[in-house]
Scaffold this motif. Structure first.
Motif, PDB file in Angstrom:
ATOM      1  N   UNK A 147      -2.388 -13.772  15.395  1.00 16.92           N
ATOM      2  CA  UNK A 147      -1.585 -12.609  15.765  1.00 16.92           C
ATOM      3  C   UNK A 147      -2.318 -11.355  15.302  1.00 16.92           C
ATOM      4  N   UNK A 148      -2.530 -10.417  16.218  1.00 20.21           N
ATOM      5  CA  UNK A 148      -3.196  -9.155  15.895  1.00 20.21           C
ATOM      6  C   UNK A 148      -2.210  -8.011  16.127  1.00 20.21           C
ATOM      7  N   UNK A 149      -1.988  -7.198  15.092  1.00 14.09           N
ATOM      8  CA  UNK A 149      -1.149  -6.004  15.183  1.00 14.09           C
ATOM      9  C   UNK A 149      -2.045  -4.775  15.046  1.00 14.09           C
ATOM     10  N   UNK A 150      -1.703  -3.692  15.738  1.00 11.43           N
ATOM     11  CA  UNK A 150      -2.460  -2.446  15.613  1.00 11.43           C
ATOM     12  C   UNK A 150      -1.556  -1.263  15.914  1.00 11.43           C
ATOM     13  N   UNK A 151      -1.919  -0.099  15.353  1.00 13.15           N
ATOM     14  CA  UNK A 151      -1.125   1.106  15.597  1.00 13.15           C
ATOM     15  C   UNK A 151      -1.604   1.866  16.829  1.00 13.15           C
ATOM     16  N   UNK A 152      -2.682   1.355  17.480  1.00  9.82           N
ATOM     17  CA  UNK A 152      -3.210   1.951  18.702  1.00  9.82           C
ATOM     18  C   UNK A 152      -3.443   0.839  19.731  1.00  9.82           C
ATOM     19  N   UNK A 153      -3.488   1.182  21.021  1.00 11.02           N
ATOM     20  CA  UNK A 153      -3.728   0.155  22.045  1.00 11.02           C
ATOM     21  C   UNK A 153      -5.060  -0.565  21.840  1.00 11.02           C
ATOM     22  N   UNK A 154      -5.085  -1.856  22.135  1.00 10.74           N
ATOM     23  CA  UNK A 154      -6.305  -2.656  22.041  1.00 10.74           C
ATOM     24  C   UNK A 154      -6.216  -3.791  23.044  1.00 10.74           C
ATOM     25  N   UNK A 155      -7.351  -4.443  23.285  1.00  6.58           N
ATOM     26  CA  UNK A 155      -7.408  -5.594  24.184  1.00  6.58           C
ATOM     27  C   UNK A 155      -8.096  -6.732  23.441  1.00  6.58           C
ATOM     28  N   UNK A 156      -7.487  -7.921  23.481  1.00  3.03           N
ATOM     29  CA  UNK A 156      -8.028  -9.103  22.810  1.00  3.03           C
ATOM     30  C   UNK A 156      -8.248 -10.193  23.848  1.00  3.03           C
ATOM     31  N   UNK A 157      -9.501 -10.622  24.022  1.00  2.14           N
ATOM     32  CA  UNK A 157      -9.828 -11.655  25.001  1.00  2.14           C
ATOM     33  C   UNK A 157     -10.721 -12.711  24.370  1.00  2.14           C
ATOM     34  N   UNK A 158     -10.437 -13.975  24.688  1.00  3.54           N
ATOM     35  CA  UNK A 158     -11.289 -15.056  24.192  1.00  3.54           C
ATOM     36  C   UNK A 158     -12.667 -14.940  24.818  1.00  3.54           C
ATOM     37  N   UNK A 159     -13.700 -15.273  24.038  1.00  2.00           N
ATOM     38  CA  UNK A 159     -15.067 -15.199  24.530  1.00  2.00           C
ATOM     39  C   UNK A 159     -15.775 -16.521  24.284  1.00  2.00           C
ATOM     40  N   UNK A 160     -16.824 -16.813  25.061  1.00  2.00           N
ATOM     41  CA  UNK A 160     -17.609 -18.020  24.794  1.00  2.00           C
ATOM     42  C   UNK A 160     -18.223 -17.946  23.403  1.00  2.00           C
TER      43      UNK A 160
END
Length: 219
Positions: free
Chosen positions: A107-120
């Motif tokens: 779980x990732x929380x942040x106070x600004x927008x972000x994008x989390x994507x799985x990578x190879x």
């Protein structure tokens, strides 16, 4: 803002499924949580709640922004990052030490927008990540002729990496047979390797046995 990911840890020698691109276009204050979900098939958290967990956050250039390791079912890492792209690795040495393949929630929380994507990911990425952890720890012993030993130690996890910046192959021997209440990722405490010229090698990671407090690494 919050993002959740689920997965199952796998052996570093094949594929590491828990690596992610983390894009923070405006920078952010991050709080990253990793915990063992347990499913009763590979691991029953009700009977044995603790596994060996780590989080590594790398900058896009491969340097280590921050690192956290613990013997617990849950760890959290808090940090502030500037605008940019980062690599997040979540893993468990219990896969290596105990052949336990626990499911996990990230779980990732942040106070600004972000994008989390799985990578190879790959064994090489994990090795480079721990090398970055060792560089950040800045504990280095130089043997001359471009050969150095880097170590890192964080809450029950000890690792060492050999750098060979020379123009020749070297034979490197490590003897930790006097160690107590720790497990070796190499399944041995005496290791002999040949390190090719202009390369580095993650030699081994030692982790504290679950429920063990009296720990010693070395002779």
């Amino acid at each position: 803002m919050q993002a959740r990911k689920r997965g199952q840890f796998s052996d570093f020698s094949s594929k590491v499924t828990s690596a992610y691109w983390l894009d923070c276009p405006h920078g952010a204050e991050l709080n990253i949580e990793l915990f063992n979900a347990g499913d009763g098939k590979y691991y029953n958290r009700l009977k044995e709640p603790n596994v060996d967990l780590f989080l590594i956050l790398l900058s896009s250039n491969g340097s280590c922004k921050t690192y956290k390791h613990s013997l617990d079912y849950y760890i959290t890492l808090s940090t502030t990052v500037s605008a940019g792209r980062y690599i997040l690795l979540a893993g468990s040495m219990s896969v290596v030490n105990y052949s336990i393949y626990p499911k996990f929630n990230l779980v990732v929380h942040a106070d600004q927008p972000f994008v989390l994507n799985e990578q190879p990911s790959s064994h090489e990425l994990v090795g480079n990540a721990f090398h970055a952890v060792a560089i950040r720890a800045n504990v280095r012993k130089d043997f001359g002729d471009g050969v150095s030993l880097l170590t890192f130690n964080d809450n029950g996890g000890f690792g060492f990496i050999c750098e060979n910046k020379s123009n020749r192959n070297i034979r490197f021997t490590a003897d930790f047979q006097g160690s107590r209440n720790v497990l070796s990722s190499r399944k041995a405490f005496r290791m002999v390797d040949v390190i090719p010229a202009k390369t580095k090698q993650l030699f081994a990671i030692f982790t504290r046995k679950v429920l063990s407090e009296d720990v010693n690494i070395g002779k």
